[in-house]
Scaffold this motif. Structure first.
Motif, short mmCIF file in Angstrom:
data_model
loop_
_atom_site.label_atom_id
_atom_site.label_comp_id
_atom_site.label_asym_id
_atom_site.label_seq_id
_atom_site.Cartn_x
_atom_site.Cartn_y
_atom_site.Cartn_z
N MET A 1 0.84 -1.20 0.00
CA MET A 1 0.00 0.00 0.00
C MET A 1 0.87 1.24 0.00
O MET A 1 1.88 1.30 0.71
N GLU A 2 0.48 2.24 -0.77
CA GLU A 2 1.29 3.45 -0.94
C GLU A 2 1.49 4.17 0.39
O GLU A 2 0.57 4.35 1.18
N SER A 3 2.75 4.60 0.63
CA SER A 3 3.05 5.39 1.82
C SER A 3 2.56 6.82 1.63
O SER A 3 2.41 7.29 0.50
N VAL A 4 2.33 7.50 2.74
CA VAL A 4 1.88 8.88 2.72
C VAL A 4 3.07 9.77 3.04
O VAL A 4 3.69 9.63 4.10
N LYS A 5 3.41 10.70 2.16
CA LYS A 5 4.60 11.52 2.32
C LYS A 5 4.24 12.86 2.94
O LYS A 5 3.40 13.60 2.42
N SER A 6 4.88 13.18 4.05
CA SER A 6 4.76 14.49 4.64
C SER A 6 6.02 15.28 4.29
O SER A 6 6.85 14.84 3.49
N GLN A 7 6.18 16.47 4.89
CA GLN A 7 7.32 17.30 4.54
C GLN A 7 8.65 16.66 4.92
O GLN A 7 9.61 16.68 4.15
N THR A 8 8.71 16.09 6.11
CA THR A 8 9.99 15.58 6.61
C THR A 8 9.96 14.10 6.95
O THR A 8 10.98 13.56 7.39
N TYR A 9 8.82 13.44 6.79
CA TYR A 9 8.74 12.03 7.15
C TYR A 9 7.66 11.37 6.31
O TYR A 9 6.95 12.03 5.55
N GLU A 10 7.54 10.05 6.45
CA GLU A 10 6.52 9.31 5.73
C GLU A 10 5.72 8.45 6.71
O GLU A 10 6.22 8.05 7.76
N VAL A 159 2.16 2.25 10.58
CA VAL A 159 0.80 1.79 10.88
C VAL A 159 0.67 0.31 10.55
O VAL A 159 0.84 -0.09 9.40
N PHE A 160 0.38 -0.48 11.56
CA PHE A 160 0.13 -1.91 11.41
C PHE A 160 -1.33 -2.18 11.77
O PHE A 160 -1.67 -2.28 12.96
N PRO A 161 -2.23 -2.26 10.78
CA PRO A 161 -3.66 -2.42 11.08
C PRO A 161 -3.98 -3.63 11.94
O PRO A 161 -5.01 -3.64 12.64
N GLU A 162 -3.11 -4.64 11.94
CA GLU A 162 -3.40 -5.83 12.75
C GLU A 162 -3.45 -5.54 14.24
O GLU A 162 -4.06 -6.28 15.02
N PHE A 163 -2.82 -4.44 14.69
CA PHE A 163 -2.88 -4.08 16.10
C PHE A 163 -4.30 -3.74 16.53
O PHE A 163 -4.62 -3.80 17.72
N LEU A 164 -5.16 -3.38 15.60
CA LEU A 164 -6.55 -3.04 15.94
C LEU A 164 -7.31 -4.24 16.49
O LEU A 164 -8.31 -4.08 17.19
N GLN A 165 -6.84 -5.43 16.18
CA GLN A 165 -7.49 -6.64 16.68
C GLN A 165 -7.34 -6.80 18.18
O GLN A 165 -8.04 -7.60 18.80
N THR A 166 -6.42 -6.03 18.79
CA THR A 166 -6.21 -6.12 20.24
C THR A 166 -7.14 -5.20 21.01
O THR A 166 -7.14 -5.22 22.24
N LEU A 167 -7.94 -4.39 20.31
CA LEU A 167 -8.76 -3.37 20.98
C LEU A 167 -10.16 -3.85 21.26
O LEU A 167 -10.70 -4.70 20.55
N ASP A 168 -10.78 -3.28 22.31
CA ASP A 168 -12.20 -3.54 22.51
C ASP A 168 -12.99 -2.63 21.55
O ASP A 168 -12.48 -1.60 21.08
N PRO A 169 -14.22 -2.99 21.23
CA PRO A 169 -15.00 -2.25 20.22
C PRO A 169 -15.15 -0.77 20.54
O PRO A 169 -15.18 0.07 19.64
N GLU A 196 -21.56 4.75 5.86
CA GLU A 196 -22.34 3.57 5.50
C GLU A 196 -21.54 2.28 5.63
O GLU A 196 -22.08 1.19 5.41
N LYS A 197 -20.26 2.38 5.98
CA LYS A 197 -19.40 1.20 6.01
C LYS A 197 -19.62 0.37 7.27
O LYS A 197 -19.68 0.91 8.38
N ASN A 198 -19.70 -0.92 7.09
CA ASN A 198 -19.73 -1.81 8.25
C ASN A 198 -18.32 -2.01 8.82
O ASN A 198 -18.14 -2.13 10.03
N ASN A 199 -17.33 -2.03 7.93
CA ASN A 199 -15.94 -2.19 8.37
C ASN A 199 -15.17 -0.93 8.00
O ASN A 199 -14.81 -0.72 6.85
N PHE A 200 -14.94 -0.08 9.01
CA PHE A 200 -14.20 1.16 8.76
C PHE A 200 -12.73 1.04 9.19
O PHE A 200 -12.02 2.03 9.22
N THR A 201 -12.30 -0.18 9.54
CA THR A 201 -10.91 -0.37 9.94
C THR A 201 -10.07 -0.98 8.82
O THR A 201 -8.94 -1.40 9.05
N ASP A 202 -10.63 -1.04 7.60
CA ASP A 202 -9.84 -1.56 6.50
C ASP A 202 -8.71 -0.59 6.17
O ASP A 202 -8.80 0.62 6.41
N ALA A 203 -7.63 -1.12 5.62
CA ALA A 203 -6.43 -0.32 5.38
C ALA A 203 -6.70 0.86 4.45
O ALA A 203 -6.11 1.93 4.62
#
Length: 351
Positions: A1-10, A159-169, A196-203
């Protein structure tokens, strides 16, 4: 997935994040590598992080989780730890946690030895799409949100989306509020799709929110103009969050829960002052109340909340400045609000 570029970091997402981290460490030759975690991320995220991180960690420091620990006393503990373990100006601090931890860890790093490098690895949805992006670092002053801090950019955000699996709803839904805010202030099509999304935690949704916030920060990194739009819902929302944090008779609200209330209230102000259509206002209210439980405020609660408005960071020359919507996707800044409208906004919320 494409990285997001800021001024001094990504901002790197998923598989790219692991490779970017290890390449950065190999290139920089840090004298010490410190890792900041809280009780939750130590248990749920640290084991996975160690497997993906190839360099040795010199020391791991654990803090207590929660907004109530985002204060200068916790910073003092971390500063002392860095000093006791021979941290110097060539050290690195990696912040593995949610918005409280990345805010505090970034502030600690930005002020230790007049500034050392830091990397944010957000582990909550709120921190992935908002708190760890943009270089705002700081702590609360008592119950008053983010009164002490600096703007200083990390080396990178991973950002590692898999960490979201450790959270409560509830924690996940809290982050959803900030994602919806990004649509309200900048992208009507994103708002329409996301609500309208059921899954808003998709990458892809996470990436879109990061793109929106990063785009605003690139244009106005020090919040002189456009960046203020990111505060929609936060003027009243922060006051509500602070009030509930210090009042033991009220349920403590997560950041996104308080901001959801704030966006309904400030949506009403937008309708009254900037012509936000009534249909759009009702759509905003209906959407947030679908995901967030309504909070009951009596007259004394509202009086106390309104008194806290004077501490908002956007205030200038004694004036309380609001971000309001002209339409969904179009926000304006520095709006003065007549005091009598505040109670009408709470009436609308309670209806």
């Amino acid at each position: 997935m494409e990285s997001v570029k800021s001024q001094t970091y990504e901002v790197h997402i998923g598989e790219l994040a692991q490779a970017a981290l290890n390449q950065h460490i190999a290139k920089k030759n840090y004298s010490k590598i410190f890792l900041l975690v809280d009780t939750n991320t130590k248990k749920h995220c640290l084991p996975a992080f160690k497997k993906m991180f190839s360099a040795p960690i010199d020391s791991i420091f654990e803090i207590d989780p929660g907004e109530e620990n985002k204060h200068i006393h916790t910073c003092l503990q971390v500063w002392e730890h860095l000093s006791n373990f021979d941290g110097d100006r060539k050290s690195l601090l990696i912040n593995l946690g949610g918005g409280v931890l990345t805010d505090l860890g970034g502030f600690v790093a930005s002020t230790f030895k007049r500034g050392i490098d830091f990397i944010n690895i957000p582990t909550t949805l709120l921190s992935m799409v908002d708190a760890s992006i943009g270089g705002k670092n700081g702590v609360d002053l008592g119950a008053l949100k983010n009164q002490i801090g600096v703007i200083n950019q990390p080396q990178m955000v991973l950002v590692f989306p898999e960490f979201l699996q450790t959270l409560d709803p509830r924690q996940v839904t809290s982050g959803y509020a900030e994602m919806l805010k990004h649509g309200l202030i900048r992208d009507a099509a994103y708002w329409a799709d996301l609500k309208e999304k059921n899954n808003f935690t998709d990458a892809s949704s996470i990436q879109k929110s990061i793109f929106i916030k990063n785009d605003v920060v690139l244009i106005d990194p020090t919040e002189k103009g456009l960046r203020k739009i990111l505060n929609f819902g936060h003027t009243l929302g922060h006051a509500i969050e602070s009030y509930c944090l210090e009042n033991h008779n009220k349920k403590t609200l997560l950041h996104g829960e308080a901001i959801a209330v704030g966006m309904i209230l400030e949506g009403y102000l937008s309708h009254e002052l900037k012509g936000l259509p009534k249909l759009a206002l009702d759509e905003i209210k209906e959407t947030f109340l679908h995901y967030f439980e309504k909070v009951v405020f009596d007259k004394d609660d509202i009086d106390s909340i309104l008194k806290l408005l004077k501490y908002d960071k956007k205030n200038s020359h004694g004036d309380i400045n609001f971000v309001l919507l002209q339409s969904i996707g179009d926000a304006v800044t520095d709006i003065k609000v007549p005091e009598e409208l505040f109670r009408k906004a709470f009436d609308y919320y309670a209806e």
